[in-house]
Structures are given as structure tokens and as C-alpha cells.
Design a protein around this motif. Structure first.
Motif, PDB file in Angstrom:
ATOM      1  N   TYR A  69      -3.436  10.085   1.780  1.00  0.00           N
ATOM      2  CA  TYR A  69      -2.294  10.099   2.638  1.00  0.00           C
ATOM      3  C   TYR A  69      -1.417  11.108   2.414  1.00  0.00           C
ATOM      4  O   TYR A  69      -0.797  11.798   3.173  1.00  0.00           O
ATOM      5  CB  TYR A  69      -1.437   8.789   2.102  1.00  0.00           C
ATOM      6  N   MET A  70      -1.301  11.581   1.139  1.00  0.00           N
ATOM      7  CA  MET A  70      -0.636  12.818   0.872  1.00  0.00           C
ATOM      8  C   MET A  70      -1.142  14.359   0.821  1.00  0.00           C
ATOM      9  O   MET A  70      -0.585  15.423   0.937  1.00  0.00           O
ATOM     10  CB  MET A  70      -0.110  12.682  -0.767  1.00  0.00           C
ATOM     11  N   ASP A  71      -2.526  14.065   1.437  1.00  0.00           N
ATOM     12  CA  ASP A  71      -3.201  15.193   1.640  1.00  0.00           C
ATOM     13  C   ASP A  71      -3.331  16.114   0.408  1.00  0.00           C
ATOM     14  O   ASP A  71      -3.099  17.446   0.422  1.00  0.00           O
ATOM     15  CB  ASP A  71      -2.926  16.287   2.844  1.00  0.00           C
ATOM     16  N   ARG A  72      -3.323  15.758  -0.674  1.00  0.00           N
ATOM     17  CA  ARG A  72      -3.370  16.371  -2.125  1.00  0.00           C
ATOM     18  C   ARG A  72      -4.664  15.846  -3.074  1.00  0.00           C
ATOM     19  O   ARG A  72      -5.433  14.976  -2.411  1.00  0.00           O
ATOM     20  CB  ARG A  72      -2.147  15.880  -3.107  1.00  0.00           C
ATOM     21  N   GLU A  73      -5.122  16.528  -3.825  1.00  0.00           N
ATOM     22  CA  GLU A  73      -6.188  16.443  -4.786  1.00  0.00           C
ATOM     23  C   GLU A  73      -5.707  15.432  -5.754  1.00  0.00           C
ATOM     24  O   GLU A  73      -4.256  15.441  -6.341  1.00  0.00           O
ATOM     25  CB  GLU A  73      -6.778  17.827  -5.375  1.00  0.00           C
ATOM     26  N   PRO A  74      -6.515  14.401  -6.293  1.00  0.00           N
ATOM     27  CA  PRO A  74      -6.117  13.342  -7.170  1.00  0.00           C
ATOM     28  C   PRO A  74      -5.554  14.084  -8.300  1.00  0.00           C
ATOM     29  O   PRO A  74      -4.335  13.571  -8.987  1.00  0.00           O
ATOM     30  CB  PRO A  74      -7.161  12.640  -7.321  1.00  0.00           C
ATOM     31  N   ALA A  75      -6.086  14.968  -8.789  1.00  0.00           N
ATOM     32  CA  ALA A  75      -5.437  15.990 -10.101  1.00  0.00           C
ATOM     33  C   ALA A  75      -4.007  16.085 -10.015  1.00  0.00           C
ATOM     34  O   ALA A  75      -3.331  16.292 -10.652  1.00  0.00           O
ATOM     35  CB  ALA A  75      -6.596  17.001 -10.124  1.00  0.00           C
ATOM     36  N   ASP A  96      -2.114   2.574 -12.964  1.00  0.00           N
ATOM     37  CA  ASP A  96      -3.254   1.940 -12.421  1.00  0.00           C
ATOM     38  C   ASP A  96      -3.187   2.356 -10.814  1.00  0.00           C
ATOM     39  O   ASP A  96      -2.516   2.108  -9.926  1.00  0.00           O
ATOM     40  CB  ASP A  96      -2.390   0.262 -12.218  1.00  0.00           C
ATOM     41  N   GLY A  97      -4.195   3.254 -10.902  1.00  0.00           N
ATOM     42  CA  GLY A  97      -4.651   3.914  -9.685  1.00  0.00           C
ATOM     43  C   GLY A  97      -5.827   3.180  -8.945  1.00  0.00           C
ATOM     44  O   GLY A  97      -6.766   3.925  -8.466  1.00  0.00           O
ATOM     45  N   ALA A  98      -5.820   1.818  -8.906  1.00  0.00           N
ATOM     46  CA  ALA A  98      -6.995   1.200  -8.347  1.00  0.00           C
ATOM     47  C   ALA A  98      -7.411   1.813  -6.778  1.00  0.00           C
ATOM     48  O   ALA A  98      -8.516   2.082  -6.576  1.00  0.00           O
ATOM     49  CB  ALA A  98      -6.565  -0.180  -8.033  1.00  0.00           C
ATOM     50  N   ARG A  99      -6.407   2.065  -6.098  1.00  0.00           N
ATOM     51  CA  ARG A  99      -6.423   2.575  -4.794  1.00  0.00           C
ATOM     52  C   ARG A  99      -5.701   3.927  -4.776  1.00  0.00           C
ATOM     53  O   ARG A  99      -5.455   4.590  -3.748  1.00  0.00           O
ATOM     54  CB  ARG A  99      -5.837   1.695  -3.652  1.00  0.00           C
ATOM     55  N   LEU A 100      -6.121   4.798  -5.648  1.00  0.00           N
ATOM     56  CA  LEU A 100      -5.404   6.126  -5.934  1.00  0.00           C
ATOM     57  C   LEU A 100      -5.948   7.232  -4.873  1.00  0.00           C
ATOM     58  O   LEU A 100      -5.263   7.985  -4.393  1.00  0.00           O
ATOM     59  CB  LEU A 100      -5.867   6.762  -7.394  1.00  0.00           C
ATOM     60  N   LEU A 101      -7.329   6.992  -4.411  1.00  0.00           N
ATOM     61  CA  LEU A 101      -7.556   7.855  -3.392  1.00  0.00           C
ATOM     62  C   LEU A 101      -7.008   7.505  -2.097  1.00  0.00           C
ATOM     63  O   LEU A 101      -6.913   8.817  -1.357  1.00  0.00           O
ATOM     64  CB  LEU A 101      -9.300   7.995  -3.307  1.00  0.00           C
ATOM     65  N   ASN A 102      -6.881   6.449  -1.862  1.00  0.00           N
ATOM     66  CA  ASN A 102      -6.022   6.432  -0.876  1.00  0.00           C
ATOM     67  C   ASN A 102      -4.789   7.159  -0.662  1.00  0.00           C
ATOM     68  O   ASN A 102      -4.102   7.505   0.290  1.00  0.00           O
ATOM     69  CB  ASN A 102      -5.827   4.754  -0.390  1.00  0.00           C
ATOM     70  N   ALA A 103      -4.055   7.034  -1.999  1.00  0.00           N
ATOM     71  CA  ALA A 103      -2.819   7.826  -2.154  1.00  0.00           C
ATOM     72  C   ALA A 103      -2.942   9.265  -1.755  1.00  0.00           C
ATOM     73  O   ALA A 103      -2.290  10.142  -1.129  1.00  0.00           O
ATOM     74  CB  ALA A 103      -2.172   7.718  -3.465  1.00  0.00           C
ATOM     75  N   ALA A 104      -4.122   9.908  -2.453  1.00  0.00           N
ATOM     76  CA  ALA A 104      -4.353  11.246  -2.389  1.00  0.00           C
ATOM     77  C   ALA A 104      -4.642  11.706  -0.859  1.00  0.00           C
ATOM     78  O   ALA A 104      -4.258  12.782  -0.401  1.00  0.00           O
ATOM     79  CB  ALA A 104      -5.494  11.649  -3.215  1.00  0.00           C
ATOM     80  N   GLY A 143       0.691  -1.263   0.055  1.00  0.00           N
ATOM     81  CA  GLY A 143      -0.199   0.029  -0.060  1.00  0.00           C
ATOM     82  C   GLY A 143       0.837   1.317   0.110  1.00  0.00           C
ATOM     83  O   GLY A 143       0.319   2.226   0.403  1.00  0.00           O
ATOM     84  N   ARG A 144       2.014   1.103  -0.453  1.00  0.00           N
ATOM     85  CA  ARG A 144       3.055   2.321  -0.512  1.00  0.00           C
ATOM     86  C   ARG A 144       2.437   3.234  -1.611  1.00  0.00           C
ATOM     87  O   ARG A 144       1.977   2.940  -2.680  1.00  0.00           O
ATOM     88  CB  ARG A 144       4.303   1.904  -0.814  1.00  0.00           C
ATOM     89  N   VAL A 145       2.745   4.775  -1.402  1.00  0.00           N
ATOM     90  CA  VAL A 145       2.267   5.659  -2.227  1.00  0.00           C
ATOM     91  C   VAL A 145       3.316   6.195  -2.978  1.00  0.00           C
ATOM     92  O   VAL A 145       4.528   6.582  -2.131  1.00  0.00           O
ATOM     93  CB  VAL A 145       1.715   6.776  -1.007  1.00  0.00           C
ATOM     94  N   LEU A 146       3.526   6.598  -4.146  1.00  0.00           N
ATOM     95  CA  LEU A 146       4.565   6.927  -4.963  1.00  0.00           C
ATOM     96  C   LEU A 146       4.959   8.454  -4.845  1.00  0.00           C
ATOM     97  O   LEU A 146       4.021   9.337  -4.747  1.00  0.00           O
ATOM     98  CB  LEU A 146       4.325   6.711  -6.498  1.00  0.00           C
ATOM     99  N   PRO A 147       5.931   8.542  -4.377  1.00  0.00           N
ATOM    100  CA  PRO A 147       6.440  10.070  -4.058  1.00  0.00           C
ATOM    101  C   PRO A 147       6.347  11.227  -5.496  1.00  0.00           C
ATOM    102  O   PRO A 147       6.351  10.700  -6.283  1.00  0.00           O
ATOM    103  CB  PRO A 147       7.840  10.250  -3.811  1.00  0.00           C
ATOM    104  N   ILE A 148       5.600  12.159  -5.147  1.00  0.00           N
ATOM    105  CA  ILE A 148       5.521  13.222  -6.277  1.00  0.00           C
ATOM    106  C   ILE A 148       6.855  13.592  -7.065  1.00  0.00           C
ATOM    107  O   ILE A 148       6.819  13.472  -8.211  1.00  0.00           O
ATOM    108  CB  ILE A 148       5.123  14.628  -5.478  1.00  0.00           C
TER     109      ILE A 148
END
Length: 378
Positions: free
Chosen positions: A195-201, A185-193, A160-165
Motif C-alpha cells: 500500500y505504501m509502495d515501500r520496502e518492508p525494511a 505485530d506485522g501479520a499483514r506487514l507486506l500488505n502495508a508495504a 486493514g489500515r496502515v500505520l503512517p510512517i
């Protein structure tokens, strides 16, 4: 062994299913949306609920357009095929990616696209110098042409790791330099958003297309969505029909997806917090028999590694799912935990909307008991 004889579970057993966030069930609001959402023939682009969902996602992702598809696997297949429009092309993918490992090789079979793996690091990234060296020389008639790089965010196999910007920025520079496309493949993209406190865009500005699943952490019964440019989506719609994914009055499923975005997405942080609670409890009570990468627990996925040579993932999951008489007397309740063996020595636990704090507390209680039992066993 007599004192640890397994007994049938009692009728009031607490079962906590942590095998996957795909086992989530729709909320009442989602069921209501299934009944009340207006529908039409989506192949004719006449389903107003699907149109609303697609427009909502395109805006959320910062893309021109979006397309509702039956599954994440089909979403990835369509996306890669839309980018790789001829035969004899190649896509570079992570060695631990879902596209490579868990999608039945569909891209090779149906899309005629060769997948070339690059070694994933523990955080889901990969060495971009290595990727650069893998990009094919278009003048060499012995080789396929490189057309695409695929990313996964969050990264399932990497816990479940998040790719760094910063990594995404570097990938963007690389694809621009070599005139390649990039699919996430952002199946769990919103989890990344979350975690990073960022908008998906903000995350997706560095890629050309994305696939998001509604049927995982968003608690919807079925469905995914892909997004990209207008031309990309036009081709994707054609490919969806060819693959049998053209759907009719599908507002009954698009409605729950809208509900998921509006009501479950804002709560994903709770899944992250509860995953960290369980990871911390395991770390603090590991007794040298199990191990977690506590710093690497970022979202809703937790990998538990078996350290004892005589105890593997299947045995751990089997034990968590059963109750002994000693355990019943000491804990004064029956707790059954369902986990997923992810390799011979690794168990995956996934938190989701259907798991509340009381269940987390019981999970920790059970894990502590079983880990201690493992440590005491000679």
C-alpha cells in the motif's frame, strides 16, 4: 414471506469465501516446494530451507536475524517475552489489537507480562501523549515497570489500515526517550508495504522486532516468522523451544513460505484493488442500510457496518450465504458469499489470492441484490 422462501443451493453454486485470508490454499508451486525442498533438523539449525527463509526475511526486513515459528500467536508471544525478560513488567498495546483481543491472554498466562491498553484511533494509531503518560515510574514500588510498546500493521480490527510512517517515527522517538522496546505485530506487514509502495525494511527501521504471518495473504498452509537483533533471536529460539515450537524437518513448510514471498507478495496489490471495488459498489448502493468507510479502505480488509436497527451482522452474513427463489430468477445464478460477523453491527470481508475478478464481480452482484432487499423490507 412465501415469495422469499429459501431454496437449497444448486450444484453449480458459486461460493465466494471472504471470511478471512487464512482460508487460502497453497498454490501448485507451494505443493511442489513441499516435496522438493531439502530438509534437516531445525532444532539443530540444520534445515537448509529454513535457514534460507530466515536469511531471506532478515534481509527483507532490514534486521540482523529471523526465526521461523509455527504461528503468529506464538510469534507475538515469543517476541514480547524476549523483550520482557523478567516478571513484573508491562507492555502497552492498542485497545483493538490482536495481541490483546485474540491471543487468549497468553502473554499474561505464559509470559507473566501485564498488557495495558491504550485507545486505538480509527486508523490504528493511538495518542502518543497518552502513551507517554502511561509509562510507569520505575521508582514507584506499587507499579510494574513499562518495558515495551506493541503496534499492529496493518491493523485488522481497524479495517486493514496502515500505520503512517510519521506515527512510527514518533513511536521510535518515544521509545528511545524512555529506553523502551517496540514490537510490531506485522501479520499483514507486506500488505502495508504494498500500500505504501515501500520496502518492508523502510517500515521496520522504527521497531525492534516484527512478526509476519505466511498463512494469511501469502497463501501458505502454516507458519510465521519473527525478526530482530542477533541477541533477540537467540533468546527467541530458546523461548520457542520452551513453548513447544521447536520443529524438525520443517523445510516442507519453509519452502512454501519462500514461494509465497517470491510469487504471492508481488500480487497483493490485486487484493487491494478488488477490495476497493467491492467497497465502492457497497458505498454507491448502500440505500441507507449499510455503510463503509470508503476512504479508509487501504488494503485487503473491508468492514461493512449495518445501519438498520432491525438488522445485525449475523443476519447479514446468513442472508449472503443463502439464495431465494426470487433472487435465483432475477440473477439467473446461485451466489453464496461467506462473511465474518466481527461485532453485532459489523461484518468483515477479506480479499485474498484465491479470489479472482470473476468472483469479485459475482460478489458485487449478490451484495447489490441483498442490500436492495434489505432496503425494500419494511
Amino acid at each position: 414471506m412465501g415469495e422469499r422462501q429459501l431454496h437449497p443451493l444448486s450444484t453449480d453454486t458459486t461460493t465466494v469465501d471472504l471470511r478471512s485470508d487464512t482460508i487460502t490454499t497453497p498454490t501448485q508451486e507451494m505443493y511442489d516446494a513441499m516435496i522438493s525442498s531439502p530438509v534437516g533438523d531445525d532444532v539443530f539449525k540444520e534445515d537448509p530451507t529454513v535457514t534460507k527463509l530466515q536469511e531471506k526475511c532478515a534481509k527483507l526486513f532490514g534486521k540482523d536475524a529471523a526465526l521461523f515459528v509455527p504461528s503468529g500467536t506464538m510469534g507475538n508471544l515469543i517476541s514480547v517475552m524476549a523483550h520482557c525478560q523478567t516478571r513484573l513488567l508491562e507492555a502497552i498495546v492498542g485497545s483493538q489489537s490482536h495481541i490483546l483481543l485474540y491471543e487468549v491472554g497468553g502473554l499474561s498466562h505464559f509470559g507473566g507480562v501485564q498488557l495495558r491498553p491504550v485507545l486505538n484511533k480509527a486508523d490504528g494509531t493511538f495518542d502518543l501523549d497518552e502513551v507517554s503518560n502511561m509509562i510507569r515510574d520505575e521508582g514507584d514500588i506499587h507499579q510494574p515497570n513499562t518495558a515495551l510498546i506493541c503496534l499492529e500493521n496493518t491493523h485488522n480490527k481497524c479495517g486493514g489500515r496502515v500505520l503512517p510512517i510519521s506515527f512510527l517515527q514518533q513511536v521510535k522517538e518515544l521509545t528511545k526517550k524512555h529506553d523502551l522496546k517496540c514490537h510490531m505485530d506485522g501479520a499483514r506487514l507486506l500488505n502495508a508495504a504494498v500500500y505504501m509502495d515501500r520496502e518492508p525494511a523502510d517500515i521496520l527501521q522504527y521497531v525492534d522486532s516484527v512478526n509476519l504471518c505466511f498463512s494469511k495473504g501469502l497463501s501458505c498452509p502454516v507458519g510465521s516468522i519473527i525478526a530482530g537483533t542477533h541477541d533477540f533471536i537467540a533468546r527467541a529460539r530458546w523461548l520457542r523451544k520452551a513453548l513447544g515450537g521447536g520443529m524438525r524437518q520443517i523445510g516442507v513448510l519453509a519452502g512454501p513460505a519462500i514461494v509465497g514471498l517470491d510469487t504471492i507478495y508481488p500480487k497483493l496489490y490485486l487484493d487491494h484493488q478488488r477490495t476497493k471495488q467491492i467497497a465502492t459498489a457497497i458505498h454507491e448502493n448502500s440505500n441507507g442500510v449499510v455503510e463503509v468507510d470508503l476512504d479508509g479502505v487501504q488494503t485487503n480488509i473491508l468492514m461493512v457496518h449495518m445501519k438498520k436497527t432491525d438488522f445485525d451482522a449475523d443476519m447479514f452474513c446468513d442472508r449472503l450465504a443463502k439464495v431465494t427463489e426470487d433472487e435465483r430468477q432475477l440473477l439467473e445464478e446461485d451466489i453464496c458469499i461467506l462473511g465474518l460477523p466481527f461485532s453485532n453491527k459489523t461484518v468483515r470481508l477479506v480479499l485474498h489470492h484465491n479470489i479472482n475478478q470473476n468472483q469479485v464481480d459475482k460478489t458485487i452482484k449478490k451484495l447489490k441484490y441483498v442490500i436492495k432487499e434489505m432496503a425494500d423490507k419494511k
